[in-house]
Design a protein around this motif. Structure first.
Motif, short mmCIF file in Angstrom:
data_model
loop_
_atom_site.label_atom_id
_atom_site.label_comp_id
_atom_site.label_asym_id
_atom_site.label_seq_id
_atom_site.Cartn_x
_atom_site.Cartn_y
_atom_site.Cartn_z
N GLN A 154 3.15 12.38 2.87
CA GLN A 154 1.75 12.19 2.44
C GLN A 154 1.29 10.76 2.70
N MET A 204 0.83 -1.21 0.00
CA MET A 204 0.00 0.00 0.00
C MET A 204 0.87 1.26 0.00
N GLN A 225 3.85 1.51 -1.25
CA GLN A 225 4.44 1.63 -2.58
C GLN A 225 3.41 2.11 -3.60
N LEU A 226 2.17 1.65 -3.43
CA LEU A 226 1.10 2.11 -4.32
C LEU A 226 0.91 3.62 -4.19
N VAL A 227 0.92 4.12 -2.96
CA VAL A 227 0.77 5.57 -2.73
C VAL A 227 1.90 6.32 -3.43
N GLN A 228 3.11 5.74 -3.35
CA GLN A 228 4.25 6.40 -4.02
C GLN A 228 4.01 6.50 -5.51
N PRO A 259 -4.06 7.35 9.44
CA PRO A 259 -5.51 7.06 9.55
C PRO A 259 -5.80 5.57 9.71
N MET A 260 -5.03 4.74 9.03
CA MET A 260 -5.27 3.29 9.15
C MET A 260 -4.91 2.77 10.54
N ARG A 285 -1.96 10.54 4.93
CA ARG A 285 -3.22 10.17 4.28
C ARG A 285 -3.55 8.68 4.38
N VAL A 286 -2.55 7.84 4.65
CA VAL A 286 -2.84 6.40 4.68
C VAL A 286 -2.44 5.73 6.00
N GLY A 312 2.42 10.15 -4.20
CA GLY A 312 2.55 10.58 -2.81
C GLY A 312 3.95 10.43 -2.27
#
Lengths: 247, 255
Positions: B169, B156, B158-161, B177-178, B173-174, B165
């Motif tokens: 960030q 997840m 790496q996906l944001v990157q 909050p998670m 953002r991830v 992001g």
């Protein structure tokens, strides 16, 4: 060319995963890469995305920009995993809007673009749903939407339909073909399924022993053998014959 | 349903009775055996506390400052440290080291490291006590967060990157909050570790850092039951308040 990767090599400890591999990707084309599990498909995609560093080689985007030193978040290449990986604390709308929020886009534009994407992906009425309430296919659609909305230069898909059942997989393949045409997507589609590679790709490549062989046409791929296509045809012919004999 | 409701009430009374008893004892003017209830009631101990004439108020503030500092620092440091350990090649060694303060008892651990606190001038002051308690709360926090990190979370990130992001960030953002529920649980637990800490605080504070827990023991040793009850009431109130406001995160799973 949209992407050029040259002389990429990567080894983990003593295992050579990629060995002097090169590939070129034309604009708006989908290149299917076939290969068995553990042959280095994911490593190759991660190197292209900037998530893994190669031991040797370079990656260039269009206009000759060398992205070797660029971090993943500045490459404009989106990597999609086998799992949809939706953010569990965000609803469908916010998941799709995620990339736009990172870019600090105007709220009105975000709403317009997300609504348009939701419509295109046939996800109307699901904006407020949380990820755990979606089916596997719906999750994968949201995942596509989240990637496509950022309008990336290249989309890297790592067996994106691997976790789906046969029916959902078929409908997702059709959806991807339609969306790829509509959005003029340039992508690399990795799979170990021959049928899927043929369906999805404009060109097909095969990754074996760390080296990539790209076939210019479907005929060249079929003629090359060693691709299990002939075996598959023979299998279905034998099934057909058995059925006829039984009748 | 009725049986369940009956036992729920029994459990509730069992938990509420000690708190109610402490409150009653803290306002008792005169309460001698065999009387079941106090013979007279007085608010002068509570008034003295609230007007600041009683030194318990100072201990209450001191305990709050120490516990909030320890909880905040250990929660955030633990979160970031556990991520680095989770993705580190020598993860197992680092995790074993995290258990070290708990293998020894905190009191023995404090006695062993006390020499360094004297040399650093941290003995007998609030900074020393905060640091000493962090040596217990911080590894606890690292252990608690170690279960959060996984291949899925890494994917997840790496996906944001690849979605554009940066590191900050991704956290904002991830990841944060998670981990929101777990962060609150960790804050609450480390607050409690600090709030009720006695042995290590006594050794490193050398009696100069008078937290509320130390006061309770002093009053009990001096057989001053009314003040012991007052300080004990103060001791149980903040955890109850924290528990009340965080109950939805502590007892419910969101996703």
């Amino acid at each position: 060319m949209s992407l050029i990767a040259q002389h990429i090599s990567k080894a983990f400890k003593n295992e050579q995963v990629l060995d002097d591999l090169s590939l070129q990707l034309k604009e708006h084309e989908t290149l299917s890469i076939l290969g068995r599990s553990g042959c280095g498909k994911t490593t190759l995609l991660k190197i292209l995305a900037g998530l893994e560093t190669p031991n040797e080689g370079n990656v260039r985007l269009k206009k000759g920009q060398n992205v070797y030193s660029l971090p993943a978040h500045k490459r404009d290449i989106v990597y999609l995993y086998q799992e949809a990986l939706l953010f569990p604390h965000l609803n469908v709308f916010e998941n799709i809007a995620f990339g736009l929020r990172l870019k600090k886009m105007d709220e009105t534009e975000i709403v317009d673009r997300v609504n348009a994407t939701i419509q295109r992906l046939e996800l109307e009425g699901m904006q407020d749903k949380m990820p755990h309430k979606l089916s596997g296919g719906q999750k994968q659609r949201v995942s596509f939407g989240r990637a496509l909305i950022t309008d990336p230069s290249i989309l890297l898909l790592d067996e994106p339909f691997g976790n789906l059942d046969a029916d959902t997989r078929d409908s997702m393949q059709q959806l991807f073909k339609r969306i790829a045409e509509e959005f003029e997507i340039t992508s690399v589609f990795v799979t170990h399924n021959v049928k899927e590679a043929i369906l999805m790709g404009d060109r097909i490549a095969k990754l074996k022993n760390g080296q990539l062989r790209i076939y210019p046409t479907l005929k060249a791929f079929l003629d090359a053998g060693e691709n299990m296509v002939q075996e598959e045809i023979e299998f279905w012919q034998s099934i057909s014959k058995t059925k006829q004999n039984n009748n | 349903m009725r049986i369940k409701s009956f036992w729920a009430k029994v459990v509730a009374v069992t938990f509420c009775f000690p708190v109610a008893y402490l409150l009653l004892l803290s306002v008792a003017g005169h309460w001698i055996f065999p009387h079941v209830l106090p013979q007279s009631l007085t608010l002068h101990r509570w008034t003295a506390l609230l007007t600041g004439t009683n030194d318990l108020f100072g201990s209450l503030i001191l305990s709050l400052v120490i516990a909030l500092s320890v909880a905040t620092i250990s929660t955030f440091l633990g979160f970031f440290t556990s991520r680095h350990i989770a993705y580190h090649q020598r993860r197992t060694i680092w995790m074993r080291l995290s258990y070290f303060p708990f293998v020894l008892s905190p009191v023995i651990y404090a006695a062993i490291i006390y020499y360094y606190f004297i040399r650093l001038g941290l003995s007998g002051n609030i900074f020393g006590v905060v640091l000493g308690q962090l040596l217990i709360a911080y590894p606890y926090s690292v252990i608690l967060f170690s279960g959060f990190w996984s291949d899925r979370i890494r994917n997840m990130e790496q996906l944001v990157q690849t979605l554009g992001g940066g590191r900050w960030q991704t956290y904002k953002r991830v990841l944060l909050p998670m981990a929101q529920g777990l962060l609150l649980v960790c804050f609450f637990q480390t607050f409690l570790i600090s709030w009720f800490e006695y042995g290590l605080t006594t050794i490193i504070g050398v009696g100069k850092v008078q937290t509320l827990t130390l006061k309770v023991f002093q009053y009990i040793n001096a057989a001053n039951f009314y003040h012991a009850a007052l300080s004990s009431s103060l001791l149980v109130l903040p955890p109850i308040i924290l528990l009340y406001f965080n109950k939805k995160y502590l007892f419910k799973k969101h996703w």
